[in-house]
Write an enzyme that holds these catalytic residues in place. Structure first.
Site: not given
Ligand code: NAP
Length: 504
Positions: A168, A198, A202, A255, A260
């Site tokens: 998402k 997610h 659950k 959001d 959800h």
């Molecule tokens: P994050 O911590 O910012 O991680 C983003 C990842 O993408 C990093 O591994 C980054 O690594 C990589 N990335 C960024 N630009 C890139 C590119 N051009 N090519 C290849 N890799 C690239 O974000 P996140 O929190 O893990 O979230 C990821 C996704 O899950 C998002 O869509 C978010 O909305 C969703 N989400 C997250 C959560 C959560 O709890 N975190 C919950 C629900 C949904 P590099 O900088 O090394 O490239």
């Protein structure tokens, strides 16, 4: 009363210790799982710890491999270290046997790749095994989804036996969701696209279906004739923290509600599907979304948290002094069909609230006629499906208060906290992500959203947002650590009902 409840739990446990408790863990087929964004927060906190637990449980075959992909300059060794640290941080020590960790990390590879460029793609294409199930997890920002799909196709590593998992947010309105569906459809068939929510992974949410459709007890009563109303609450204690950039453009409606809460509502309200199969279930969910009525402004409360004694205001955290984005929303919904005509569904979700709580409460009507004296009291049954904390269900039933003193009625819970009833610790209840990822490998889409479902949810959401934008409604400020703005309480009070407490 406490004794009775414990006896009930004990009986449940005894029963389950019989042949029904044998482990049913069946290894999945060998696979290659590529996690784009493998260095990111979600991968470290949820995806890899979840995969590790599936590995420990013996569900991952020896040939399975997990490939992290991101732009960071790492080699496989450094990536393994990075994930080793993540396991240390996010898997409880008691479940982290050194040998298991070492052997799990050996399954990891890393490819340095740019989703929008050309770097790394040839290396990735060489690495993945096209004769196995391949899953590509898009754990990156949504602006990269299209680029990833296109490149997988270009480099010949898409194809029929691959699946993509899309995180998402899936669009921010109907137009963008349609566009994204359209882009993905150029490279993948619908049955290859796993839009993850997610909440659907659950244990309790799946149990909602088991309870509804695996018993004769509930379904005959599951309608407007016997159910007074339904409440769905997702309360968080945290603020928007560092997510201000994204959140301030989204707000609670986009959001949380569009995805959800909508999913929880669908599973509660849907007709029994003919089979527990992906399209049968998703068809029924879609019908619920399509039957949702437009929401009147008077049935809607938006809120924004104010500064507290020790916490900044929403606007400070968002670094937007004029923000009118809601960090809280409560609404009354009508589902226009035979089953639910006259039974409202109340939804609310917010940040910086008094407690962390996700639950569905199904409040039944009181018996049509009481045979007892007025002072015996009356009670209505209530079924609570709790997603957190302590996943489980609780059915309140009315009994006679034990002992002398005449007939007085009291409510007691028939409590089914899964961890207790099944003799598991809370840690044993599989996390939503691990279950969903295994479903991807097995090719089971039941717990994933179909493209038309997501679009229908946006089609319902958009006019509500447009409505308050046009009217220029500002959200009501609420004190942090409360149940949201006063007006949200009134939403139920004026109907002679009340929200369940949000306890700390
Ligand atoms: P994050 O911590 O910012 O991680 C983003 C990842 O993408 C990093 O591994 C980054 O690594 C990589 N990335 C960024 N630009 C890139 C590119 N051009 N090519 C290849 N890799 C690239 O974000 P996140 O929190 O893990 O979230 C990821 C996704 O899950 C998002 O869509 C978010 O909305 C969703 N989400 C997250 C959560 C959560 O709890 N975190 C919950 C629900 C949904 P590099 O900088 O090394 O490239």
């Amino acid at each position: 009363m406490h004794h009775m409840v414990s006896a009930n739990r004990l009986a449940t446990r005894k029963f389950l210790e019989g042949p029904t408790m044998v482990s049913r863990i069946i290894p999945v087929d060998p696979f290659d799982l590529v996690i784009f964004g493998g260095t990111g927060d979600l991968a470290r906190r949820k995806i890899l710890p979840g995969l590790f637990r599936r590995f420990v449980d013996g569900q991952m075959p020896d040939e399975a491999r997990i490939i992290g992909a991101a732009r960071s300059e790492l080699d496989t060794k450094a990536f393994r270290r990075h994930i080793g640290d993540a396991l240390e941080e996010f898997v409880p020590a008691a479940r982290r046997d050194k040998k298991h960790v070492a052997s799990f990390l050996e399954r990891l590879d890393y490819v340095q790749i740019d989703a929008t460029g050309t770097d790394g793609w040839t290396a990735l294409a060489k690495l993945v095994r096209t004769d196995l199930v391949r899953a590509y997890y898009f754990s990156v920002g949504p602006s990269l989804f299209g680029a990833l799909a296109e490149r997988l196709h270009e480099h010949g590593i898409a194809g029929r036996n691959c699946r993509i998992v899309v995180e998402k947010p899936f669009g921010h309105d109907l137009a963008s969701a349609r566009e994204l569906n359209h882009t993905l459809a150029q490279y993948f068939d619908e049955d290859q696209i796993y839009r993850i929510d997610h909440y659907l992974g659950k244990e309790t949410v799946q149990n909602l279906m088991a309870v509804r459709f695996g018993n004769v007890l509930f379904e005959p009563l599951w309608n407007a004739q016997y159910i007074d109303h339904v409440q769905i609450t997702v309360a968080e204690t945290v603020g928007i923290g560092g997510r201000g950039d994204y959140y301030d453009k989204a707000g609670a409606m986009r959001d949380m509600v569009q995805n959800h809460l909508m999913q929880l509502l669908c599973l509660t309200a849907m007709e029994p599907p003919a089979r527990f199969e992906p399209d049968a279930v998703r068809d029924e969910k879609l019908k619920v979304i399509r039957a949702l009525q437009a929401v009147e402004p008077t049935d809607l409360v938006r809120g924004q948290y104010d500064a507290g004694a020790e916490s900044p205001s929403y606007r400070e955290e968002a670094e937007n002094p004029d923000s009118t984005t809601e960090s809280f929303i409560a609404m009354k919904l009508d589902i226009a069909n035979w089953r639910w005509n006259g039974t409202p569904f109340y939804l609310r979700t917010g940040k910086r609230m008094r407690g962390r709580l996700s639950e569905i409460v199904v409040r039944f009507k009181e018996p049509p006629h009481s045979i007892f004296d007025e002072d015996a009291g009356t009670n209505a049954n209530e079924l609570t499906i709790r997603l957190q904390p302590n996943e489980g269900m609780d059915l309140r039933v009315t009994i006679k208060e034990p002992g002398p003193g005449g007939m007085r009625l009291i409510e007691v819970p028939l409590d089914m906290t899964f961890a207790d009833a099944l003799g598991q610790d809370d840690d044993d209840v599989p996390d939503a992500y691990e279950r969903l990822i295994m479903d991807v490998i097995r090719g089971n889409q039941t717990l994933f959203m179909r493209g038309d479902e997501v679009e229908a949810a946006w089609a319902w959401t958009d006019p509500i947002i447009e409505g308050w934008t046009k009217r220029g409604d500002a959200p009501k400020l609420y004190e942090p650590g409360t149940a949201g703005p006063e007006e949200a309480l009134m939403l139920l009070h004026r109907d002679g009902r009340r929200w369940r407490d949000v306890k700390p």
